[in-house]
Design a protein around this motif. Structure first.
Motif, PDB file in Angstrom:
ATOM      1  N   THR B 106       0.812  -1.211   0.000  1.00 22.50           N
ATOM      2  CA  THR B 106       0.000   0.000   0.000  1.00 22.50           C
ATOM      3  C   THR B 106       0.849   1.267   0.000  1.00 22.50           C
ATOM      4  OG1 THR B 106      -0.111  -0.040   2.403  1.00 22.50           O
ATOM      5  CG2 THR B 106      -1.902  -1.108   1.226  1.00 22.50           C
ATOM      6  N   LEU B 108       2.921   2.237  -2.365  1.00 27.08           N
ATOM      7  CA  LEU B 108       3.163   2.799  -3.693  1.00 27.08           C
ATOM      8  C   LEU B 108       1.843   3.186  -4.342  1.00 27.08           C
ATOM      9  CD1 LEU B 108       5.796   0.151  -4.792  1.00 27.08           C
ATOM     10  CD2 LEU B 108       6.226   2.526  -4.170  1.00 27.08           C
ATOM     11  N   ASN B 109       1.848   4.305  -5.024  1.00 26.08           N
ATOM     12  CA  ASN B 109       0.646   4.768  -5.711  1.00 26.08           C
ATOM     13  C   ASN B 109       0.336   3.829  -6.882  1.00 26.08           C
ATOM     14  OD1 ASN B 109      -1.291   6.098  -7.220  1.00 26.08           O
ATOM     15  ND2 ASN B 109      -0.458   8.115  -6.769  1.00 26.08           N
ATOM     16  N   PRO B 110      -0.826   3.197  -6.852  1.00 31.39           N
ATOM     17  CA  PRO B 110      -1.130   2.176  -7.869  1.00 31.39           C
ATOM     18  C   PRO B 110      -1.275   2.741  -9.280  1.00 31.39           C
ATOM     19  CG  PRO B 110      -3.066   2.620  -6.515  1.00 31.39           C
ATOM     20  CD  PRO B 110      -1.909   3.322  -5.858  1.00 31.39           C
ATOM     21  N   LEU B 111      -1.484   4.033  -9.410  1.00 28.96           N
ATOM     22  CA  LEU B 111      -1.777   4.591 -10.732  1.00 28.96           C
ATOM     23  C   LEU B 111      -0.553   5.166 -11.438  1.00 28.96           C
ATOM     24  CD1 LEU B 111      -5.209   6.349 -10.183  1.00 28.96           C
ATOM     25  CD2 LEU B 111      -4.684   3.975 -10.697  1.00 28.96           C
ATOM     26  N   LEU B 112       0.599   5.174 -10.751  1.00 36.92           N
ATOM     27  CA  LEU B 112       1.793   5.707 -11.383  1.00 36.92           C
ATOM     28  C   LEU B 112       2.831   4.595 -11.510  1.00 36.92           C
ATOM     29  CD1 LEU B 112       2.192   9.085  -9.417  1.00 36.92           C
ATOM     30  CD2 LEU B 112       1.159   8.737 -11.647  1.00 36.92           C
ATOM     31  N   HIS B 155       7.094  -0.239 -15.233  1.00 36.87           N
ATOM     32  CA  HIS B 155       5.985  -1.076 -14.771  1.00 36.87           C
ATOM     33  C   HIS B 155       5.247  -0.411 -13.619  1.00 36.87           C
ATOM     34  CE1 HIS B 155       7.438  -5.151 -16.563  1.00 36.87           C
ATOM     35  NE2 HIS B 155       7.291  -4.202 -17.463  1.00 36.87           N
ATOM     36  N   TYR B 156       4.002  -0.871 -13.449  1.00 39.77           N
ATOM     37  CA  TYR B 156       3.198  -0.355 -12.342  1.00 39.77           C
ATOM     38  C   TYR B 156       3.406  -1.209 -11.091  1.00 39.77           C
ATOM     39  CZ  TYR B 156       0.787   2.664 -15.621  1.00 39.77           C
ATOM     40  OH  TYR B 156       0.501   3.636 -16.527  1.00 39.77           O
ATOM     41  N   HIS B 158       1.535  -2.896  -9.210  1.00 41.72           N
ATOM     42  CA  HIS B 158       0.859  -4.193  -9.096  1.00 41.72           C
ATOM     43  C   HIS B 158       1.558  -5.277  -9.895  1.00 41.72           C
ATOM     44  CE1 HIS B 158      -0.897  -2.795 -12.908  1.00 41.72           C
ATOM     45  NE2 HIS B 158      -1.108  -4.059 -13.169  1.00 41.72           N
ATOM     46  N   GLN B 159       2.521  -4.893 -10.721  1.00 40.86           N
ATOM     47  CA  GLN B 159       3.236  -5.898 -11.502  1.00 40.86           C
ATOM     48  C   GLN B 159       4.433  -6.473 -10.752  1.00 40.86           C
ATOM     49  OE1 GLN B 159       3.216  -2.872 -14.770  1.00 40.86           O
ATOM     50  NE2 GLN B 159       3.032  -4.667 -16.072  1.00 40.86           N
ATOM     51  N   PHE B 160       4.632  -5.996  -9.511  1.00 37.54           N
ATOM     52  CA  PHE B 160       5.748  -6.497  -8.701  1.00 37.54           C
ATOM     53  C   PHE B 160       5.223  -7.323  -7.534  1.00 37.54           C
ATOM     54  CE2 PHE B 160       7.378  -2.835 -10.864  1.00 37.54           C
ATOM     55  CZ  PHE B 160       8.715  -3.098 -11.099  1.00 37.54           C
ATOM     56  N   SER B 161       6.030  -8.247  -7.052  1.00 36.70           N
ATOM     57  CA  SER B 161       5.664  -9.025  -5.867  1.00 36.70           C
ATOM     58  C   SER B 161       5.934  -8.187  -4.618  1.00 36.70           C
ATOM     59  CB  SER B 161       6.488 -10.307  -5.813  1.00 36.70           C
ATOM     60  OG  SER B 161       7.847  -9.969  -5.590  1.00 36.70           O
ATOM     61  N   ARG B 165       8.370  -5.032  -4.274  1.00 40.21           N
ATOM     62  CA  ARG B 165       7.837  -3.694  -4.008  1.00 40.21           C
ATOM     63  C   ARG B 165       8.555  -3.050  -2.841  1.00 40.21           C
ATOM     64  NH1 ARG B 165       1.284  -3.814  -4.596  1.00 40.21           N
ATOM     65  NH2 ARG B 165       1.364  -5.835  -5.612  1.00 40.21           N
TER      66      ARG B 165
END
Lengths: 319, 333, 327
Positions: B106, B108-112, B155-156, B158-161, B165
């Motif tokens: 939580t 990291l900003n999910p939209l950037l 990458h965004y 959500h593409q990282f574990s 992250r």
């Protein structure tokens, strides 16, 4: 020495009196601390009481033609009538009807329809929500799909449609008699979804808790589980929805009546009064529409404020 | 004439944090003092609610209202930073003091994209252009062990574990080469297998960059292998502070002893794990005297009335009357 | 993504069919279509002829299929009251409603978001408190009452704006617009405010609530802890995340503007489809009611699809697949 008592918390050994417990209650505290909420409660109570006692306190029965005097038509507020010298606080309409009395009787109809519609919507929504959440499966999907579709259409449209159907089916001779029930049903049917959704999600959450499982195992019948164990847990949110729903229902009723599809003219509500009064706006008789309008605004605003406060007070996360 | 001993990197003096509530003022942090030296790792341990995270938030100036610093001071290289204006504090946050939060999912900003988030941080603090920021971002990702950083930068989150992250979060904290990183439970939300990797990474990076760390955790194991010194917090106060070996091997404060006793040790002779009875008091019911006295096995009269300051106790300092000179002489008599 | 869109399209078709079924039910079972189309003096033979001609003797599913097929081509039969094809009547009045809805919708969206962000960021400021109090009045004020008050102040007392009608219109092909004449624009002001005010307050309160929620998240705290400027934290990080849930509800709100136009159009005698519908309800003009219902449903479905696509544009979690596992 640094150690001093941090707070003088209310840590008495003896059980506090009932009054002390109420005064210590968070809900009561936040109520007393918000002057706006207290004012809203007072306004609501005054309008409720006035509407309830309308026959006792209104100067005339505005819908008994025998009490009306056409000579007294269009009397401005607080000014003596040119012919009879009678003074009307809020003036009179075209037929010499006292606006103050009309408002009292009109609020009665508005509140009656509002409460009945909210009750209807709440019972329907809670029942469907409990069933949907507890039974699950296709019953759940069906109810929630209907809810989704309905939610995407504004309540006013659904209510209007129900009214259109009613007018097409019911013979005109009995329309006026049953119109008010149709109105209640139309408003209620347009507003059950929120209750159902809230109750369903709480039911889903409670259903798998151990105490419900335990009740199931010892053979408590489902309706008893739903009513005794699950329902009390959702009463807070339901109360919030119902309070805000009451304001919405009153507004919706007055809107329908304003559009001419609500209560019959023989039983005018606040909306009907405004509909009738609107025609006189251009000829200068502003009081016929203004005072019913202000009453409606005050009522809706006060109930909305109470609902707002209740939602915030029951949901500490918002503060 | 120069000062023979320069001031420590960070110095917290008699910090007191209060929360005004309608039933009175809650004191969440009371009279807490400690220093952090350049490049040092200070572990801060204690139960949930002991005030560890709050202390971290106060240092970086992100206390959430209504919480406020009521007394004491926070000095960075001897300069007070606890009363800075928001715009002045902004130049310290991220630039000189960075913070890492508990949950990388939580943080990291999910939209950037992570590149956008790294880039804006670098551009905020360093005098580089867009290209330079991107190069630095890629280098940072490489440094925290993200494979193929030039590609992953776009990458965004959500593409990282989860573990990846948290590496990105560490890279974000390191953007402007801060002197101090406040790591608030940096591994608690991660899989056990990943925790060790992240701690090792944090330790290595900070040694390489000579960055000090205030490592807030309730995990004594992490502290034991990472920290140089340890501060033990209890009910908003410091219970004991000292070098990590001393605190772990010969704790003095009865609370620390209990805390160490609750850790299973491989190869130690098999005794029962010690358990501390009771629970930490709520903020509105902290007892007078030593906050630990109701749970303490060695409690005596004075503990219930007077509050102990930090007293020298072997290699550490402990807030306990057992180490008061008067008491010691009483014992030996 | 394609699969998702196809699924949503199928759902939309299903919704449309459901609405069509309701409309068909209205059409078929409310009142007697024959009675409404021929006079009282028509003979039984004539009635039966017409009945057969209209296909009212066919099995109900066949009739429904025919209804859907006709509806898809925009044919809803003749208005009982006006004795003109329903499609003509509706298309004639559609521009008036769409212009009104569009202007008030855009206004509500722009002002609503701006005020929502402001009140969230300055949540304890006095101006925010005033705006929030006013917004509650906006929610409590029935639409028709706003209209009446506006008319009283600006048309009756100040006499600066017209009280009803649409003013002069200019024809552009089949579209008639009031946006190009002064009287048209003047006539639009009060109806647009009346229609938009309620949506504005709703959007504002929603944006404020979502924004406050987002400002509490960890990534906002982390953004602050990295020393980013307030502007970046508020607008680059918080606002974008705020708008995600706002899009959904705003989409629905904008859709409901078309329906709320019924009230505004009644107050201002605005010659749009809402006024047409309310007259149809009063006179039980079933074909018009049915056509209006289908039209509204179509608008809703289209808006919902647009909202879904917007979601894809804004949220990378839907757009980009997960990849690169391992830690």
């Amino acid at each position: 020495m640094n150690g001093k008592p941090i707070v003088s918390a209310s840590s008495g050994i003896k059980t506090p009196s009932l009054f002390a417990r109420i005064a210590d209650n968070d809900l009561f505290y936040s109520f007393i601390r918000s002057p706006l909420t207290v004012a809203a409660a007072v306004v609501t109570l005054v309008i409720f009481a006035a509407a309830l006692c309308a026959p006792l306190i209104s100067p005339q029965n505005p819908f008994d033609p025998a009490t009306l005097n056409l000579m007294e038509g269009f009397t401005p507020p607080m000014a003596p009538n040119a012919f009879t010298g009678n003074v009307f606080w809020l003036g009179t309409d075209a037929q010499g009807r006292d606006i103050f009395s009309a408002i009292l009787y009109g609020s009665r109809v508005s509140l009656l329809v509002g409460f009945a519609a909210v009750g209807f919507a709440a019972v329907l929504g809670i029942t469907l929500g409990l069933v949907s959440g507890y039974v699950g499966g296709w019953v759940d999907s069906l109810i929630m799909r209907i809810a989704d579709v309905q939610l995407s259409f504004p309540a006013i449209l659904i209510a209007l449609l129900i009214f259109g159907v009613f007018k097409g089916i019911v013979p005109p001779s009995v329309q006026d008699k049953v119109a008010i029930y149709v109105l209640i049903a139309a408003i209620g049917l347009s507003d059950w979804v929120q209750y159902a959704r809230t109750v369903r999600s709480s039911t889903l959450a409670e259903k798998n808790k151990e105490y419900v499982q335990a009740a199931r195992v010892i053979g408590v019948p489902a309706p008893v589980i739903l009513l005794r164990h699950i329902l009390p847990n959702v009463m807070g949110p339901v109360l919030v929805i119902a309070t805000i729903g009451l304001a919405l229902a009153i507004i919706l009723e007055s809107t329908l009546s304003f559009l001419g599809v609500g209560v019959p003219p023989t039983q005018p509500s606040l909306g009907t009064l405004i509909r009738v009064g609107q025609d006189f706006l251009f000829s200068g008789e502003w009081w016929i529409v203004l005072f019913p309008g202000l009453t409606l605004l005050a009522l809706a605003l006060a109930v909305n404020l109470l609902g707002d406060w209740l939602r915030d007070a029951l949901n500490p996360k918002l503060r | 004439m120069s000062d023979p001993t320069p001031p420590p990197l960070l110095s917290v003096r008699n910090l007191r944090i209060e929360f005004p509530t309608r039933r009175g003022t809650l004191v969440a942090i009371d009279d807490v003092s400690f220093d952090i030296a350049r490049g040092e790792v200070l572990g801060v341990v204690g139960e949930s609610g002991a005030g560890k995270s709050l202390t971290g938030a106060a240092i970086i100036g992100l206390l959430e209202p209504p919480g406020r610093i009521a007394a004491g001071e926070i000095l960075l290289h001897g300069d007070p930073i606890h009363r800075l204006r928001p715009d002045q504090m902004r130049h310290i946050r991220g630039r000189r003091i960075a913070m890492i939060f508990q949950d990388p999912l939580t943080s990291l900003n999910p939209l950037l994209t992570i590149g956008q988030q790294l880039g804006e941080t670098i551009l905020t603090h360093l005098d580089v252009d867009e290209d330079g920021a991107r190069k630095r971002a890629i280098a940072l990702l490489d440094e925290v062990g993200i494979p193929a950083p030039a590609e992953r930068i776009d990458h965004y989150p959500h593409q990282f574990s989860g573990g990846m992250r948290q590496r990105v979060v560490i890279a974000l904290a390191l953007c402007a080469q801060p002197e101090l990183i406040i790591a608030d439970e940096p591994t608690t939300a991660l899989d056990v297998s990943v925790q060790a990797q992240i701690i090792t990474l944090l330790k290595r990076l900070c040694r390489e960059h000579d960055t000090a760390v205030m490592l807030v955790t309730h995990d004594m194991g992490v502290i034991a292998e990472t920290a140089d010194r340890v501060a033990v917090m209890y009910a908003g106060r410091l219970a004991e502070i000292g070098p990590v070996r001393a605190v772990v091997q010969t704790p003095h404060h009865p609370y620390t002893r209990g805390l160490m006793g609750s850790i299973p040790v491989l190869g130690a002779d098999i005794r029962r794990l010690v358990q501390i009875d009771g629970a930490m008091p709520r903020l509105n019911a902290i007892p007078p005297g030593c906050a630990f006295n109701p749970r303490c096995g060695a409690v005596f009269e004075r503990c219930r009335s007077d509050r102990p300051d930090l007293l020298p106790a072997g290699a550490t300092r402990a807030a306990c009357w057992l180490f008061d000179a008067g008491h010691a002489s009483e014992q030996t008599r | 993504m394609l699969a998702f869109i196809i699924r949503r399209l199928l759902q939309s078709v299903l919704v449309m069919l459901t609405v069509a079924l309701v409309a068909f039910g209205l059409f078929r079972y409310i009142g007697d279509p024959i009675n409404n189309m021929v006079g009282q003096e028509a003979t039984l033979v004539e009635r039966e002829q017409l009945r057969a001609q209209l296909g009212l003797n066919d099995p109900v599913p066949v009739q429904f299929a025919r209804f859907v097929a006709n509806a898809a081509q925009g044919q809803f039969g003749m208005s009982y009251r006006m004795a003109r094809p329903v499609a003509d009547v509706i298309f004639e009045r559609l521009p008036a409603t769409l212009e009104l809805a569009l202007i008030s919708g855009i206004g509500a969206l722009v002002v609503g978001i701006a005020l929502g962000v402001y009140t969230a960021l300055r949540r304890d400021g006095w101006l925010s408190q005033i705006i929030m109090s006013l917004s509650l009045i906006g929610v409590s004020l029935p639409t028709f009452l706003i209209g009446i008050l506006l008319i009283y102040v600006f048309a009756v007392q100040l006499q600066v704006l017209p009280a009803f009608g649409r003013g002069e219109v200019v024809r552009l092909g089949w579209w008639s617009t009031g946006l190009l004449t002064e009287s048209g624009l003047k006539s639009l002001i009060m109806p647009a405010i009346t229609l938009g005010l309620y949506q504005l307050t709703l959007i504002m309160r929603l944006v404020r609530a979502e924004m406050l929620e987002v400002l509490r998240t960890d990534y906002i705290k982390f953004a602050r802890a990295r020393g980013l400027s307030d502007r970046s934290v508020h607008f680059r990080h918080a606002l974008k995340n705020t708008l995600l849930p706002v899009i959904t509800i705003t989409g629905l709100q904008i859709g409901s503007i078309i329906a709320f136009a019924i009230i505004t159009e009644t107050v201002f005698q605005w010659p749009g489809v809402g006024l047409l519908f309310i007259t149809a309800v009063q006179f039980v003009d079933v074909p018009v009611m049915a056509a209006y219902l289908v039209l509204i449903a179509l608008i809703f479905v289209v808006i919902n699809l647009i909202v879904d696509l917007l979601y894809f544009a804004v949220d990378p979690r839907l757009r980009v697949k997960r990849s690169g596992r391992g830690s």
